[in-house]
Structures are given as C-alpha cells and as structure tokens.
Design a protein around this motif. Structure first.
Motif, PDB file in Angstrom:
ATOM      1  N   ALA A 314       0.829  -1.210   0.000  1.00  0.00           N
ATOM      2  CA  ALA A 314       0.000   0.000   0.000  1.00  0.00           C
ATOM      3  C   ALA A 314       0.862   1.258   0.000  1.00  0.00           C
ATOM      4  CB  ALA A 314      -0.931  -0.008   1.209  1.00  0.00           C
ATOM      5  N   ARG A 315       1.993   1.242   0.716  1.00  0.00           N
ATOM      6  CA  ARG A 315       2.868   2.416   0.743  1.00  0.00           C
ATOM      7  C   ARG A 315       3.446   2.698  -0.644  1.00  0.00           C
ATOM      8  NH1 ARG A 315       8.147   3.686   1.341  1.00  0.00           N
ATOM      9  NH2 ARG A 315       8.770   1.489   1.368  1.00  0.00           N
ATOM     10  N   HIS A 316       3.907   1.633  -1.334  1.00  0.00           N
ATOM     11  CA  HIS A 316       4.435   1.822  -2.687  1.00  0.00           C
ATOM     12  C   HIS A 316       3.347   2.352  -3.629  1.00  0.00           C
ATOM     13  CE1 HIS A 316       8.513   0.282  -2.284  1.00  0.00           C
ATOM     14  NE2 HIS A 316       8.048  -0.725  -1.555  1.00  0.00           N
ATOM     15  N   VAL A 317       2.134   1.794  -3.504  1.00  0.00           N
ATOM     16  CA  VAL A 317       1.036   2.230  -4.368  1.00  0.00           C
ATOM     17  C   VAL A 317       0.727   3.704  -4.125  1.00  0.00           C
ATOM     18  CG1 VAL A 317      -1.413   1.937  -4.849  1.00  0.00           C
ATOM     19  CG2 VAL A 317       0.046  -0.064  -4.581  1.00  0.00           C
ATOM     20  N   LEU A 318       0.656   4.096  -2.855  1.00  0.00           N
ATOM     21  CA  LEU A 318       0.305   5.486  -2.528  1.00  0.00           C
ATOM     22  C   LEU A 318       1.377   6.449  -3.014  1.00  0.00           C
ATOM     23  CD1 LEU A 318      -1.844   7.174  -1.196  1.00  0.00           C
ATOM     24  CD2 LEU A 318      -0.659   6.912   0.980  1.00  0.00           C
ATOM     25  N   GLU A 319       2.642   6.103  -2.813  1.00  0.00           N
ATOM     26  CA  GLU A 319       3.714   6.979  -3.287  1.00  0.00           C
ATOM     27  C   GLU A 319       3.689   7.111  -4.806  1.00  0.00           C
ATOM     28  OE1 GLU A 319       7.245   5.283  -1.708  1.00  0.00           O
ATOM     29  OE2 GLU A 319       7.015   6.178   0.293  1.00  0.00           O
ATOM     30  N   ALA A 320       3.420   5.994  -5.503  1.00  0.00           N
ATOM     31  CA  ALA A 320       3.361   6.060  -6.967  1.00  0.00           C
ATOM     32  C   ALA A 320       2.179   6.900  -7.439  1.00  0.00           C
ATOM     33  CB  ALA A 320       3.273   4.640  -7.551  1.00  0.00           C
ATOM     34  N   LEU A 321       1.036   6.779  -6.775  1.00  0.00           N
ATOM     35  CA  LEU A 321      -0.133   7.571  -7.162  1.00  0.00           C
ATOM     36  C   LEU A 321       0.116   9.063  -6.940  1.00  0.00           C
ATOM     37  CD1 LEU A 321      -3.012   5.364  -5.715  1.00  0.00           C
ATOM     38  CD2 LEU A 321      -2.507   5.756  -8.121  1.00  0.00           C
ATOM     39  N   VAL A 322       0.730   9.400  -5.808  1.00  0.00           N
ATOM     40  CA  VAL A 322       1.006  10.806  -5.518  1.00  0.00           C
ATOM     41  C   VAL A 322       1.986  11.381  -6.539  1.00  0.00           C
ATOM     42  CG1 VAL A 322       2.058  12.361  -3.848  1.00  0.00           C
ATOM     43  CG2 VAL A 322       0.451  10.623  -3.073  1.00  0.00           C
ATOM     44  N   ALA A 323       2.995  10.596  -6.896  1.00  0.00           N
ATOM     45  CA  ALA A 323       3.971  11.076  -7.872  1.00  0.00           C
ATOM     46  C   ALA A 323       3.363  11.192  -9.272  1.00  0.00           C
ATOM     47  CB  ALA A 323       5.186  10.144  -7.902  1.00  0.00           C
ATOM     48  N   ASP A 324       2.483  10.256  -9.623  1.00  0.00           N
ATOM     49  CA  ASP A 324       1.880  10.256 -10.957  1.00  0.00           C
ATOM     50  C   ASP A 324       0.808  11.325 -11.101  1.00  0.00           C
ATOM     51  OD1 ASP A 324       1.493   8.908 -13.617  1.00  0.00           O
ATOM     52  OD2 ASP A 324      -0.513   8.632 -12.786  1.00  0.00           O
ATOM     53  N   GLY A 325      -0.006  11.513 -10.054  1.00  0.00           N
ATOM     54  CA  GLY A 325      -1.054  12.536 -10.086  1.00  0.00           C
ATOM     55  C   GLY A 325      -2.388  12.048 -10.599  1.00  0.00           C
ATOM     56  N   ARG A 326      -2.404  10.901 -11.307  1.00  0.00           N
ATOM     57  CA  ARG A 326      -3.672  10.354 -11.799  1.00  0.00           C
ATOM     58  C   ARG A 326      -4.212   9.384 -10.759  1.00  0.00           C
ATOM     59  NH1 ARG A 326      -1.907   7.861 -17.380  1.00  0.00           N
ATOM     60  NH2 ARG A 326      -0.083   7.384 -16.098  1.00  0.00           N
ATOM     61  N   ILE A 327      -5.282   9.787 -10.093  1.00  0.00           N
ATOM     62  CA  ILE A 327      -5.828   8.993  -9.000  1.00  0.00           C
ATOM     63  C   ILE A 327      -7.299   8.712  -9.305  1.00  0.00           C
ATOM     64  CG2 ILE A 327      -6.205   8.857  -6.511  1.00  0.00           C
ATOM     65  CD1 ILE A 327      -4.002  10.913  -6.144  1.00  0.00           C
ATOM     66  N   HIS A 328      -7.576   7.470  -9.655  1.00  0.00           N
ATOM     67  CA  HIS A 328      -8.948   7.004  -9.847  1.00  0.00           C
ATOM     68  C   HIS A 328      -8.934   5.480  -9.677  1.00  0.00           C
ATOM     69  CE1 HIS A 328      -7.681   5.845 -13.935  1.00  0.00           C
ATOM     70  NE2 HIS A 328      -7.118   7.052 -13.987  1.00  0.00           N
ATOM     71  N   PRO A 329     -10.085   4.835  -9.503  1.00  0.00           N
ATOM     72  CA  PRO A 329     -10.100   3.401  -9.169  1.00  0.00           C
ATOM     73  C   PRO A 329      -9.349   2.521 -10.153  1.00  0.00           C
ATOM     74  CG  PRO A 329     -12.252   4.365  -8.744  1.00  0.00           C
ATOM     75  CD  PRO A 329     -11.438   5.434  -9.394  1.00  0.00           C
ATOM     76  N   THR A 330      -9.461   2.793 -11.453  1.00  0.00           N
ATOM     77  CA  THR A 330      -8.756   1.948 -12.429  1.00  0.00           C
ATOM     78  C   THR A 330      -7.243   2.080 -12.275  1.00  0.00           C
ATOM     79  OG1 THR A 330     -10.599   2.254 -13.960  1.00  0.00           O
ATOM     80  CG2 THR A 330      -8.523   1.432 -14.873  1.00  0.00           C
ATOM     81  N   ARG A 331      -6.761   3.313 -12.077  1.00  0.00           N
ATOM     82  CA  ARG A 331      -5.325   3.533 -11.903  1.00  0.00           C
ATOM     83  C   ARG A 331      -4.839   2.896 -10.600  1.00  0.00           C
ATOM     84  NH1 ARG A 331      -0.867   4.016 -14.836  1.00  0.00           N
ATOM     85  NH2 ARG A 331       0.719   5.333 -13.837  1.00  0.00           N
ATOM     86  N   ILE A 332      -5.663   2.976  -9.563  1.00  0.00           N
ATOM     87  CA  ILE A 332      -5.289   2.359  -8.287  1.00  0.00           C
ATOM     88  C   ILE A 332      -5.133   0.852  -8.463  1.00  0.00           C
ATOM     89  CG2 ILE A 332      -6.114   1.869  -5.950  1.00  0.00           C
ATOM     90  CD1 ILE A 332      -7.440   4.638  -5.997  1.00  0.00           C
TER      91      ILE A 332
END
Length: 568
Positions: A314-332
């Motif tokens: 979950a930590r890796h996923v959250l850091e990648a989402l924050v860095a990428d900026g695209r946050i939606h269920p499919t990207r998660i």
C-alpha cells in the motif's frame, strides 16, 4: 605751365594718396594687431571657458554613462525577472493544464461510471419488475390455497365441535371418578397412619426433614455452579480489561509495527485521494486491505494494517499515485498489481541477502522466496528472518567449537523456522510445514532433523538439532527480543480474517482499525445484496462464539459488481 602744374598737382595728389594709403595700411596693421591680440585674448577666454564646459560635459557624460549602465543593469535584471515570471507562469499553466486534463479524465471516468450505474439500475429495475410480477402470481396462488385451506378448516371446525361435546361428557365422567378417588385416597391415608403407628403431624415432620436434606444438597450444587459461573465471568472480564489496557498502553509499539506515515506534497492531495464521494479511498482500501487514515496531520497520511506485506504494498502504491497525479479506481488497481509484482522481487532479494549474510549457499529459488517472506513475519514481536540469521551464526560458531560441519549447522539454523513463512496460510504447525517444505526442496537429513526437533532436541537424531535448539533459545532469550502481547494481538486479527474467509462466497477479508472492524469482499455472482446482510450477521455471530476480544467488532460486507467490455 598748366600741364606741369596739373602733373605736379597729380603727383602731389598721388604722393599724398600713397602717403595716406601707407598711413591707412599702418593704421590697419595696428588695428589688425590690436584686433588679433583682442581675438587671441578672446580666444584664450573662449578656450578656457570651452575647457571648463568640456570638463562639465565630460562629467555629465560620465554620469550619463553611469546612469546608462545602471539603467542597462536594471533593464537586464527586469528582463531576467520577466523571464523567470514567464517561466513560472508557463509552469503554472502547464500544471493547470495537467490538472484540467486530470479533471477531464476523472470526469470521463465518472461519466462512464454513471453510465454503468444507470445500466445497472435499469437492469435492477427490470429484475425488480419481474420479481414483482412473480410475487403477484405467487400471492394469487397463495390466496387460492388459503381459500381452500379456509374451507377445510370450516369442515374441521364442525368436526371439532362434535368432538368438544364428546370431551365435555368425558370430563364430567372423569370428575366423578376423581371425586371417588379422592375419597379412597383419604381412606388409604388413614389406613397408612394406623399401620405405621404415626400421627399425621409426625409423618409431616418426617417428610419435611427428608425434603430439607434434599434441598440442602440441591442448594449446595446450585451455589457451586453459580460460584464457578461467577468465577469464569470474572476471569473473562479481567482478561478483557487487561487486554484493553495493554492495547491502550502499547500505543508506541503498535504505531511502530502497524502504521506507516506517507508524506504528500500538499494538503490538497488529500481530497484527490478521497475522491468524489470517497470512491478512491474505498477502492484503495478494498484492493490493498489496508486502512488509509486521512486526518489533520499536515502533508501526510497514515497507512494502518497488522500485515506488514500489505502495508508495504500500500505504501508503494500510494507513493506512486502521488507522484503520478492520476488517481482514480482503475489507476489504483493497476498500481496495486504492479506493486505486488515488485514486492515479489523485493522478497526474493531479501531472501538472497539473508542467505549471503548467514553464509549459506546452494538454496533453491523457492526456498529463497520463502526466506524473504520471513522478512515481514514476527514471532512474539521478533523479526523471524533476523532471528533465523542470528541462529545460523550461533549454530555455525558452536559447530566450529565442536568440530562439526559449520556450513551444515548454519544451513540448519537458517532453515529451522522456514515453516513460519506460510504457517498463516495453510493448516499445521510451523514445524510440520517446515519439514514438508524441506523435503519438497531436497534439503539434507540434518536440516530436516533440526527443523523437526528444534523444540525437543532430546528426540533428535543428530547433534545439529541440539545446536539449533540452543541457538534458538539464545536468540529468543536476549533482552527485548520478544513481546508476547503483540503476537496475541496479531493472532486475533488473523483469526478474524480466517473466520470471515471460511464462509462461502467470500473472496477476501481484511481486519482493520486494530481489529475493531473486519471488511469482507464477496463475489457478487454468488452473494446477493440480501444475502450480504445475512452473511454479515452470521460472521458477527461466529466471531462472538469463537473469539475473545475487547470492545466490539464491526463486520462490513462489501459487494461490488463490474461490467467490463473491450472496444476493438
């Protein structure tokens, strides 16, 4: 004479003229000299004045040059500032353009989701309409059946009236017999008093004495049962109070072992992590099994889970989402799958590093992967992988002292707890699981014997089991190595998940909120919405029956249907 006089007069005139001219030339020469002197003086004055003015002009020119240089520097600085402002504005425009693109993507996702929801609603309404028609038909059939049943009951009522009349006559006959039997009973009682030589008072006292003795025994049994029940209730209450006190007082340890803090660039990111109506945070928690806590902590969010592998993913996923900026269920969902693959690589690297640190070579890749899983496993609060490496070093040292094979001893020490890598996923003790794994991967007999008897070395067949048992006790007995309360806490959370997964139709289950909630993900094709409510109640009942826990546990059943189609 006249001519001569004329000539003379002319000569005299000419002489006078010449003399006048000479005097004129002399006067003119003197005047020219005077004028030249005056002109030179004036020129000198003018030159001096010109030099003074030139010096003034030079000074003014220097000042103008300095002012021009200052103006040029100011202009250059203003140009640089303008360029910097232009660059910042360009960056801001680019960021706003990216935000607009992200918002546009979110809007497209939401519009697609809304279309899917509308389609599901239409399907649901159609199904409800069909269900209503079916229920109406069933009600009609039920009314007809009830009408027939009413006719049958009317017929039976007539029969019951006749039977009631017969019963009343029978009761009157029985009352008469009861009166006669009472008379005979009094006669028999008087006869018994005469035969026993006892008065009615003495017989009553004898019977009451016997009843007192029986009641004393019954009272003792009841008091004992109530005492045992009260003792059991007191012990259970004491355990609950102590467990709750331990949980509250162990906040620092719990935070270190079950919580990860992830920094974010700004607090505006928290709203994007939550998503519209909380859809992003719900998707994140459902896919990772980790509780995402978003509170007032500035520029940080908290991940909470007792399972360290899930928390790390979950930590890796959250850091990648924050860095990428695209946050939606499919990207998660994409990020979760990617992080899980990366976690497998990380686990294998940890296993290789532990084997190298312990000085053990020749391990099968499967065993290396199992060793890496122990990096995220604790036993009584002690990291199992670090504990195994320490046991390997200790067994190697003792084997060297005794003249045994140090490499074999280190191998046995490193592998003695390998069963703990998957003991929470399959049935059996970690010893039994470790023996099966060692045999499956072709480990030597000495290693298998050490795994089998590192808790009872007196039954071991080799000296390596004795060495491993001694090293295991040394590693576990050092100050601060183990904490029993944390292990019990983790077992309780695992038991919560195991109870939920045991029910049919359950796909995944996650214990969150420090065991105060278990979130159950069901398969939508096997569990309906109505069945989900019953399933939550059944799981809660099983938890109440099979577990002991402080406070209360909330059971949340999540049922999600997805419609997926590929445009080609």
């Amino acid at each position: 004479m006249t001519v001569m006089s004329v000539i003379l007069a002319l000569l005299v005139g000419l002489a006078g003229l010449f003399a006048g001219q000479a005097r004129g030339r002399q006067r003119r020469a003197e005047a020219d000299n005077r004028l030249e002197r005056e002109a030179q003086a004036e020129a000198e004055r003018i030159r001096a004045q010109a030099d003074t003015e030139v010096r003034g002009l030079r000074e003014q020119a220097e000042q103008v040059r300095q002012q021009a240089d200052q103006a040029r520097q100011d202009a250059t600085r203003r140009l640089q500032e303008a360029d910097e402002r232009e660059r910042q504005i360009a960056l801001q425009l680019e960021a706003q353009r990216e935000q607009i693109a992200a918002l546009r993507r979110d809007f497209e996702d939401e519009r697609a989701q809304a279309k899917q929801d509308a389609a599901r609603e239409r399907e649901s309404l159609s199904a409800d309409r069909q269900e209503t028609r079916r229920e109406r038909d069933e009600l009609k059939r039920e009314i007809e059946r009830l009408n027939r049943r009413a006719e049958q009951l009317d017929a039976r009522g007539d029969k019951l009236d006749a039977l009631e009349e017969r019963l009343e006559s029978r009761l009157r006959a029985l009352s008469d017999q009861e009166t006669s039997l009472a008379d005979r009973e009094r006669q028999v009682e008087l006869r018994l008093y005469e035969v026993a030589n006892l008065t009615p008072q003495a017989a009553r006292e004898q019977i009451l004495g016997r009843l007192d003795a029986e009641l004393e025994e019954e009272k003792a049994i009841r008091v004992k049962a109530m005492t045992e029940r009260a003792t059991a209730d007191a012990r259970r209450t004491a355990r609950e109070v102590v467990a709750q006190a331990i949980q509250r007082s162990a906040s620092e340890t719990s935070a270190q072992l079950s919580v990860s803090v992830v920094p974010i660039p700004n607090d505006a990111m928290k709203g994007r992590l939550i998503g519209r109506e909380g859809r992003n945070i719900r998707a994140f928690e459902a896919l990772t099994g980790v509780d995402l806590i978003i509170d007032d902590t500035p520029e940080a969010v908290i991940l909470s889970s007792f399972n360290p592998i899930r928390r790390e993913v979950a930590r890796h996923v959250l850091e990648a989402l924050v860095a990428d900026g695209r946050i939606h269920p499919t990207r998660i969902e994409e990020m979760v799958h990617k992080a899980q693959d990366e976690m497998k690589t990380f686990i294998h690297a940890q296993g290789e590093e532990a084997a190298i640190e312990a000085g053990v070579v020749g391990l099968k890749p499967g065993l290396v992967q199992l060793l890496g899983r122990m990096y995220f496993r604790t036993s009584y609060g002690q990291n199992v992988l670090k504990h195994s490496v320490q046991v390997a070093h200790l067994t190697g040292i003792m084997a060297d002292e005794l003249g045994l094979d140090a490499g074999m001893a280190r191998r046995a020490g490193l592998m003695h707890d390998v069963g703990k890598s998957i003991d929470r996923e399959i049935e059996g003790t970690h010893v039994e699981i470790g023996i099966n794994l060692a045999r499956r991967f072709g480990e030597p007999v000495e290693v298998i014997d050490a795994i089998a008897h590192h808790h009872d070395p007196e039954n071991g067949e080799t000296l390596y089991s004795v060495l491993v048992a001694a090293a295991d006790a040394i590693s576990a007995a050092r100050p601060g190595a183990r904490r029993e309360e944390l292990e019990a806490y983790v077992r309780r959370l695992e038991q919560l998940e195991q109870i939920a997964v045991a029910f049919p139709g359950v796909q995944q289950a996650y214990a969150i909120q420090a065991g105060r909630e278990v979130r159950v993900i069901v398969q939508p094709e096997k569990v309906s919405d109505a069945q989900a409510t019953l399933l939550a109640r059944e799981i809660a009942g099983r938890v109440e029956q099979d577990m002991e826990y402080p406070g209360q546990v909330q059971v949340t059943v999540v049922r999600e249907s997805r419609a997926v189609e590929v445009a080609r």
